[in-house]
Design a protein around this motif. Sequence first.
Motif, PDB file in Angstrom:
ATOM      1  N   TYR A 198       0.837  -1.195   0.000  1.00 48.79           N
ATOM      2  CA  TYR A 198       0.000   0.000   0.000  1.00 48.79           C
ATOM      3  C   TYR A 198       0.874   1.249   0.000  1.00 48.79           C
ATOM      4  N   TYR A 359      -0.922 -10.358  -6.316  1.00 48.15           N
ATOM      5  CA  TYR A 359      -0.616  -9.198  -5.484  1.00 48.15           C
ATOM      6  C   TYR A 359      -0.258  -7.950  -6.293  1.00 48.15           C
ATOM      7  N   HIS A 362      -2.092  -4.335  -6.340  1.00 45.30           N
ATOM      8  CA  HIS A 362      -2.040  -3.470  -5.178  1.00 45.30           C
ATOM      9  C   HIS A 362      -0.785  -2.624  -5.128  1.00 45.30           C
ATOM     10  N   PHE A 399      -7.653  -4.733  -5.838  1.00 47.13           N
ATOM     11  CA  PHE A 399      -7.732  -5.053  -4.407  1.00 47.13           C
ATOM     12  C   PHE A 399      -7.852  -6.538  -4.088  1.00 47.13           C
ATOM     13  N   LYS A 402      -6.016  -8.111  -1.115  1.00 53.31           N
ATOM     14  CA  LYS A 402      -6.506  -7.931   0.256  1.00 53.31           C
ATOM     15  C   LYS A 402      -7.315  -9.153   0.672  1.00 53.31           C
TER      16      LYS A 402
END
Lengths: 520, 349
Positions: A198, A359, A362, A399, A402
Amino acid sequence: MSVIGVRRARRSGSRLASAPLALVLLAAVCALAAAIPLVYLVVRTADAGLAVLVDTLLRERVLRLAANSVLLAIAVTASCLVLGIAVAWVLSRVRMPAGRLGLLLTALPLAVPSYLAAYGWLVVFPTLNGFFPSWFVMTAVCTPYVALPVAAALRGASGDLEAVARTLGRNPFQGFVAATLPRVRPAATAGALLVCLYTLSDFGAVSMLRFQTLTWGINSAYGASFDRNQAAILALLLVVLALIVVAGERRTRGHVVAPAARPVPLIAPRRGLLPVFAAIVLAAPVVGVVVPVAGLLSRLLEAETIRTIDVGRLAEAIGTTLLLALAGAVVAVALALPIAALAARFRGRLVNAIESVGYLGHALPGIVVGLSLVFFSLAVVPALYQTVVVLVFAYAVLFMQKAIGSARSGIEAVPNGLIAVSRSLGLTASQTWWRVTARMAAPSIGVGALLVAIAVMKELPATLLLRPTGISTLSVELWNRTEIFEFGAAAPYAAALVLLAAVPAFVLSGVRGVAKEEEL
Amino acid sequence: MNRARTTSLVALAASAAVVLAGCTATAPEAPDASTEPVSDGEFTLYSGRDEALIQPLIDLFEEQSGISVDVRYGNTAELGALLLEEGDRTPAQVFLSQDAGALGALANADLFAELPADITERVPQGFTSTDGSWVGVTGRARVIVYDSEKLTEDEVPSSVDAFAEPEWKGRFGIAPTNASFQAFVTAYRVLKGEEAADKWVAAIAENQPQIFENNRAVLAAVDDGVIEAGLINHYYWFQQAAEAGADNMRAQLSYPEAGDPGSIVNVTGAGLLASGADDADALEFIDFLVSSEAQQHFVDETYEYPLIEGVEAPEGLPALDSLLNPELDLADLESLEVTQDLLAKYGLI
């Protein structure tokens, strides 16, 4: 597709077994969705050519931007780990007045978009800029990603070993470090991974606080020079950094077999220590929520032109935001589940690759993912361009990680013994998955869905690019108004956004779960 | 397939026009349908300018013309990137841009159709494109904003060259990644030559200015007393003064002397995308943007300079001609890359 190298993890204690081909294929298809931005970046970089690529990467400024990104990501991740674990320990081991309220407060910073948090601080302290304020604000905003899962893991972890450690002469803290910390390691590293990615992809806070990272460079490549190829090269650099982070997390993840949970007696803190514990718990909520919201409110009161709130429009934006968040969460979980199921039970290069690709979204700023889906949808499904379908899909790409992390740890925690029993009773693998694994992992999968929903509510750049013309979310409306300095008009949208995102944050905090445990 | 449908609609309307024209005795020669713009009562606009500012204007246009406008709001940079990505598949017919740089980039990518001369002629040379690929809509002057509690008006430099002097070290702010700042540095290069520009940028970097992301942030920093002066566009001050009250403004504006690169006027503008080349509605809208009614709206709401004759500039601003630099052609400001290399060389971006 070959499944050689995909082996059931040794640690499960069972024989080595190949992953079912169907699962591998399904997971690979889901990972392909997440790989769309990567394809786009490679196409753009190829467009730029090798000479430009090398030239760009060797520019002193680019190296500095990359160093800044890495520095900030490492610093924020480290501080979130320390603070997050400390908060989780206080909340789950110390008898605090209003302990449940503490848990709720811990979740609150999740509801505040990073740009809003940074903006609120600038109102109070206009001189803030550079590395330290960025570190400070990002730490506050990101701490819940570590604190919440670790607190949940601590509640589930037995305190027996800690008691043993204490009989061996350790104090409560040493006992915690020796006996319990290893048990929360998977939860902590999964949270740290989210924090790190992030931070790498964030543009909101660093642009407000003027700390020049790669995302800053990417945005100025689009904004000042309209040079998509250069932006793509910088984004690709970000992808490489993210892949290193993901690989690093996998090495340190560790694994625990969940023992039967037994409640741990809470420690009654000595008087003098109570303020210290309170400060630990309150630090992130104060920095990430209280100060920014107070700053916004003060600007609201200063503004001479407080326009009447267009209630219809506000309600419409709330409705749109809710529906998009819901749809985004459902699609993201649907894409994440096959990857999580594969990664939870099997190991191997292919599995690692599939999980890592999941991943990617992100680690990239929203504008890059947005443009990659413009490129993709116009080339493949032009009829769906600028429809909700592509927008929701973009949310899922952005996302889904997540959801992957929490679903994977939930599935991992389902004891293999139960699955074996189910199979021996004649259920097929897929029946077992739905009746046993999915059911037991449901809370973790739900946590992932809530995290996605919160992120969708706060998302701005991809929404601006991909939304159907005429549709507005709360963050778009907020952007509309802060762009032209109408703080009076922006405040209701900011308030609605934070309140709306606070609802899933509240659920995530586990306050209700704790309440249930206490009633037993 | 939106585009296919649009194309077939256009074809249908065109053939209808041919048939109708053929039936009319007074018009023996059918107009060449492929070059004559056709109206279907709607078009799509990508607006890089704010909704609060543009929507009232759209409402007015829709009411007067009966044409419905689908507007997509975003920031100019993002919409520019979006249009480049969409290429000839874009659903938009018109792009309204915050700055000339984005219009130039899209024109260089051949995404615009040429505008008719009766539209482009209304805006004086120097404030619009040279080849009719887009038209200037409003003007934005570069100004110096200063902290009136720390400086008197006389102490404010009349030239940006002053900020290269050691006495200004650490006291001022700039937004070097911002398009308007880069346009100004480009103007410096064009007006004073590469060598002088190199020296100026080097001295500025040496003077450790505070770096901001955009003009608004520079203005806010001056207004909060963080820095003593900054380089911005003029209307940001007027907009914030309207929000906070002019009397509450600690920051004040000073206009560099005519001829100084620090006083150049940049423009916002509009272009007709190639997909809208035959769209009469889209053309009518661009025509409307350079009408006195729309120009007056910009003056009243944004405090920008009107670019057509007969509309007065906002009160308190120096006359536009006094800022016009005869030695500068906005088309010369396209060499952004050289400017960026220069700024990068001294670590400003």
